[in-house]
Motif scaffolding. Structure first.
Motif, mmCIF file in Angstrom:
data_model
loop_
_atom_site.group_PDB
_atom_site.id
_atom_site.type_symbol
_atom_site.label_atom_id
_atom_site.label_comp_id
_atom_site.label_asym_id
_atom_site.label_seq_id
_atom_site.Cartn_x
_atom_site.Cartn_y
_atom_site.Cartn_z
ATOM 1 N N THR A 152 0.838 -1.197 0.000
ATOM 2 C CA THR A 152 0.000 0.000 0.000
ATOM 3 C C THR A 152 0.872 1.246 0.000
ATOM 4 O OG1 THR A 152 -1.710 1.207 1.229
ATOM 5 C CG2 THR A 152 -0.105 -0.028 2.522
ATOM 6 N N ALA A 153 0.251 2.378 -0.389
ATOM 7 C CA ALA A 153 0.946 3.665 -0.337
ATOM 8 C C ALA A 153 0.518 4.471 0.875
ATOM 9 C CB ALA A 153 0.660 4.457 -1.622
ATOM 10 N N ASN A 154 -0.365 3.895 1.691
ATOM 11 C CA ASN A 154 -0.883 4.593 2.866
ATOM 12 C C ASN A 154 -0.249 4.009 4.123
ATOM 13 O OD1 ASN A 154 -2.565 5.426 5.088
ATOM 14 N ND2 ASN A 154 -4.127 6.014 3.574
ATOM 15 N N GLN A 155 0.462 4.868 4.862
ATOM 16 C CA GLN A 155 1.143 4.393 6.059
ATOM 17 C C GLN A 155 0.149 3.902 7.120
ATOM 18 O OE1 GLN A 155 4.246 6.878 7.678
ATOM 19 N NE2 GLN A 155 4.570 7.914 5.706
ATOM 20 N N ILE A 156 -1.001 4.557 7.237
ATOM 21 C CA ILE A 156 -2.001 4.152 8.231
ATOM 22 C C ILE A 156 -2.527 2.758 7.900
ATOM 23 C CG2 ILE A 156 -4.189 4.714 9.331
ATOM 24 C CD1 ILE A 156 -1.896 6.634 9.946
ATOM 25 N N VAL A 157 -2.794 2.532 6.638
ATOM 26 C CA VAL A 157 -3.265 1.201 6.211
ATOM 27 C C VAL A 157 -2.202 0.154 6.511
ATOM 28 C CG1 VAL A 157 -3.911 -0.203 4.221
ATOM 29 C CG2 VAL A 157 -4.802 2.123 4.458
ATOM 30 N N ALA A 158 -0.951 0.492 6.246
ATOM 31 C CA ALA A 158 0.152 -0.437 6.512
ATOM 32 C C ALA A 158 0.245 -0.751 8.001
ATOM 33 C CB ALA A 158 1.472 0.155 6.010
ATOM 34 N N ALA A 159 0.114 0.293 8.848
ATOM 35 C CA ALA A 159 0.208 0.088 10.296
ATOM 36 C C ALA A 159 -0.953 -0.751 10.810
ATOM 37 C CB ALA A 159 0.246 1.434 11.008
ATOM 38 N N VAL A 160 -2.175 -0.435 10.346
ATOM 39 C CA VAL A 160 -3.363 -1.160 10.810
ATOM 40 C C VAL A 160 -3.308 -2.616 10.376
ATOM 41 C CG1 VAL A 160 -5.867 -1.352 10.584
ATOM 42 C CG2 VAL A 160 -4.816 0.887 10.958
ATOM 43 N N SER A 161 -2.913 -2.863 9.124
ATOM 44 C CA SER A 161 -2.848 -4.243 8.634
ATOM 45 C C SER A 161 -1.778 -5.043 9.377
ATOM 46 C CB SER A 161 -2.576 -4.264 7.127
ATOM 47 O OG SER A 161 -1.347 -3.611 6.832
#
Length: 716
Positions: A152-161
């Motif tokens: 992903t290009a979204n850090q929040i998505v990366a952290a949540v996943s």
């Protein structure tokens, strides 16, 4: 790779992220070490790392969320991929930078242990195993986080996943417990991070766990490389090649883990024991005993394997029950005659019904040979004693010796039987004499009970035990005792043991019988006038001496005779009966009556007597013995259970000598404290070191340093 690594490290420490993560982990280590210090024992350092596991898994997503996602967001990923450096080097550099921050924070977590060594003796082997486990799961979770960041290009998505994945991996054991299909449950546990990590925290340097974490790290780093390279290669043919390579790498990872598991299953000693007390290893004496087992024995651990391996049994008492499984694994490896199985009572009711008289429960150990079987309960493996100095209850392990003696017992051709005669309000009933029964069973005796008024003495009885009756025996019962000692058909020795107590009641017929064997039980209680010969300044709990007439070879230090009747020897020999003292006081003892009046002047008092007669039985010479003990309390816990006193060794040696079964002894039970109260610092010192320095000061210094550097960078 070096340039990538430096770039990533600068990004961590030129911004607050790295400092916040390091400070948070350091503060958690300080706080949990502070809690351990407050318990008074450094043994519980494992709890520090067990509690940090969840926090570590949740903090790693913060470190990895920007590693690949930020490159995509800023559209610098293509420039990075076209640089003259391999994709594997890029991924490795980013992984090493994230892992370095986590490892540095974990390294700071060792500082409280170093400080604690100034006033305690931390178990460094156990700490090393826990630290290695922390680095292993940290590396694996970092690799997973970098892979998810690359999707992903979204850090929040990366952290949540990554956080969701961490939660999933942490609680897979709970999911496995809810699955009724064993194969599926075992597969779920096989990929659980917590169960793998927990093995390392318990002092076992588990080779399969290390291989698992390393293989997960390598596999997800490889996936990240493949995902990054395939992203710039649009041809289907190349993507198919990458998919094939990934499948091959996955197969190699699975094979490596299966091989490591099978290797350690066959050779458990590959897993090193990191505990200071060597809880999970056999002593040399136990190893020799296990090697000597010549008959097939099946050992059933009455519990689910996962519950045993993960210390779910008796966890509330601070007992690591996995020690039992680890020891049996090594015994099975050492001797192929031994086979170990796990049987859950709830899942195998028919099997439990086959041993209904033994009332098998969760956590019992059932040993079965072609000759006999034996059940060891948790109380046989782990014992609880009250510290007479502090009043606190402490747990000790004697699992290795108990298991070895149990194996020897079920393989012995003949086992001496102790029959307790009941029915007269015995003061040493089954609950009071539980410690005595446990000790003699550990030393290869079998204990039975009969109702003396209605039942005959079993023919295979070697010792008839009269456990302090409070009412007198009938003439018929005295006749049974006499016939037992006059038997001229059984070639094995016969022994009667009578344990007295000052206030046990009127037992005139029994006393008359004892006098025929040369011993008189006198009225009153033996007291000591010399405080150096009293235990805890209690004048009726006195230290006595072995007379060395019979047990001359033993070194029985600190023999105690609490609340003892005075015994008097009536004759040295008469009608073939020979009598001599076993235990005597110093010449500073006196006898006091119930009214508190001193009966006589100070002098040596006899508190245990041995009488014997040599007879011809079964065509050969044998012995008929009478042992009279003035102190029945000497056979109770804590006197017979504590290694501080010589009572246990003395009584066991006496019984073996009386039954001519000294060769049956396999291993002298050895107790090892599960928690040693070794922290000597005052509460003020603990508060200053644990809370003041490591929980507050050091994290604040790290945060302040990060803030200063961040502000300076912004002003450039």
């Amino acid at each position: 790779m070096k340039a990538i690594y430096k770039k990533e490290m600068r990004s961590f420490f030129y911004a607050p992220t790295g400092y916040v993560c390091v400070a948070a982990i350091a503060a958690l280590y300080g706080f949990f070490y502070y809690q351990v210090m407050m318990t008074g024992t450094s043994t519980y350092v494992t709890a520090v790392y067990s509690m940090l596991f969840s926090f570590g898994m949740m903090l790693i997503p913060i470190l990895t969320m920007r590693s690949m996602a930020e490159e995509k967001k800023n559209r610098t990923d293509q420039a990075l991929l076209t640089a003259p450096v391999e994709v594997s080097a890029i991924v490795t550099g980013k992984f090493l930078s994230c892992f370095s921050v986590f490892a540095f924070a974990s390294l700071l977590g060792l500082l409280p242990a170093v400080a604690m060594s100034a006033f305690a003796a931390p178990p460094w082997g156990l700490i090393a195993g826990n630290f290695a486990g922390t680095l292993c799961y940290g590396a694996a979770m970092t690799a997973i986080g970098i892979f998810l960041s690359g999707l992903t290009a979204n850090q929040i998505v990366a952290a949540v996943s990554t956080f969701a994945t961490a939660m999933f991996l942490m609680y897979m054991d709970a999911a496995a417990a809810a699955v009724s299909i064993d194969l599926a449950a075992n597969l779920i546990r096989a990929v659980s991070f917590y169960s793998r990590y927990a093995e390392l925290t318990r002092g076992i340097f588990s080779v399969p766990s290390i291989v698992y974490f390393v293989s997960v790290t390598v596999f997800f780093l490889y996936l990240t490389v493949v995902r990054t390279e395939s992203g710039r290669c649009g041809q289907w043919r190349w993507k198919s090649i990458y998919a094939g390579k990934t499948a091959l790498v996955f197969a190699i990872v699975v094979v490596c883990n299966v091989f490591a598991g099978l290797l350690v299953e066959r050779f458990p000693s590959f897993n090193a024991d990191m505990t200071v007390q060597r809880f999970n290893s056999m002593s040399e004496e136990v190893q020799e005993a296990v090697k000597g087992i010549k008959r097939e024995v099946t050992v059933y651990i009455m519990a689910e394997e996962s519950a045993v391996r993960q210390d779910e049994l008796f966890a509330g008492y601070g007992i690591q029950y996995s020690q039992v499984a680890n020891l049996l694994d090594r015994m099975q490896e050492l001797n192929p005659q031994i086979r170990v199985e796990f049987k859950s009572p709830s899942r195998n009711p028919a099997f439990v019904n086959n041993y209904a008289q033994d009332q098998l429960t969760e956590g019992d150990i059932l040993m079965v040979s072609s000759l006999r079987h034996r059940v060891l309960g948790a109380g046989d493996l782990f014992i609880q004693q009250q510290n007479v100095a502090t009043g606190a209850y402490e747990f000790y392990s004697q699992a290795d010796s108990a298991l070895a003696n149990g194996l020897a017992y079920v393989c012995m051709e003949e086992v001496p039987v102790i029959t307790a005669a009941l029915g007269h309000g015995e003061m040493l009933d089954v609950s009071v004499r539980a410690a005595f029964d446990s000790v003699v069973e550990e030393n290869a005796f079998e204990v039975r009970e009969i109702q003396f008024m209605t039942q005959e003495i079993p023919e295979d009885t070697s010792i008839l035990f009269l456990p302090t009756p409070t009412t007198d025996y009938t003439k018929e019962e005295i006749g049974k005792i006499k016939r037992f000692l006059e038997d001229d058909t059984d070639a094995k020795p016969h022994t009667v043991i009578f344990a007295a107590y000052p206030a046990q009641g009127s037992i005139n017929r029994l006393k008359t019988f004892l006098e025929e064997w040369g011993v008189a039980v006198e009225e009153g209680t033996v007291f000591e006038t010399d405080t150096s010969r009293m235990f805890l300044t209690s004048p009726n709990t006195i230290f006595v001496k072995n007379s060395e007439t019979l047990l001359a070879d033993g070194d029985y230090s600190y023999l105690l005779a609490p609340v003892s009747c005075p015994l008097r020897i009536l004759f040295d020999s008469n009608d073939g009966i020979y009598v001599f003292p076993l235990l005597q006081t110093a010449d500073t003892a006196v006898v006091k009556q119930e009214d508190g009046m001193t009966e006589e002047e100070t002098g040596v008092q006899t508190v245990a007597v041995y009488s014997y007669r040599e007879v011809q039985a079964g065509g050969r010479s044998t012995y008929r013995n009478l042992i009279t003990l003035g102190s029945s309390m000497a056979l109770t816990s804590p006197y017979i259970n504590s290694e501080s006193f010589g009572n246990q060794e003395w009584i066991c040696d006496l019984l073996k000598l009386a039954t001519n079964t000294k060769a049956n002894t396999v291993v002298v039970p050895k107790q090892t404290a599960l928690a040693v109260m070794d922290i000597t610092a005052s509460k003020k010192t603990i508060d200053m070191v644990g809370m003041g320095i490591f929980t507050i000061s050091i994290p604040l210094v790290i945060l302040a340093a990060g803030l200063i550097i961040y502000r300076k960078r912004r002003n450039l």
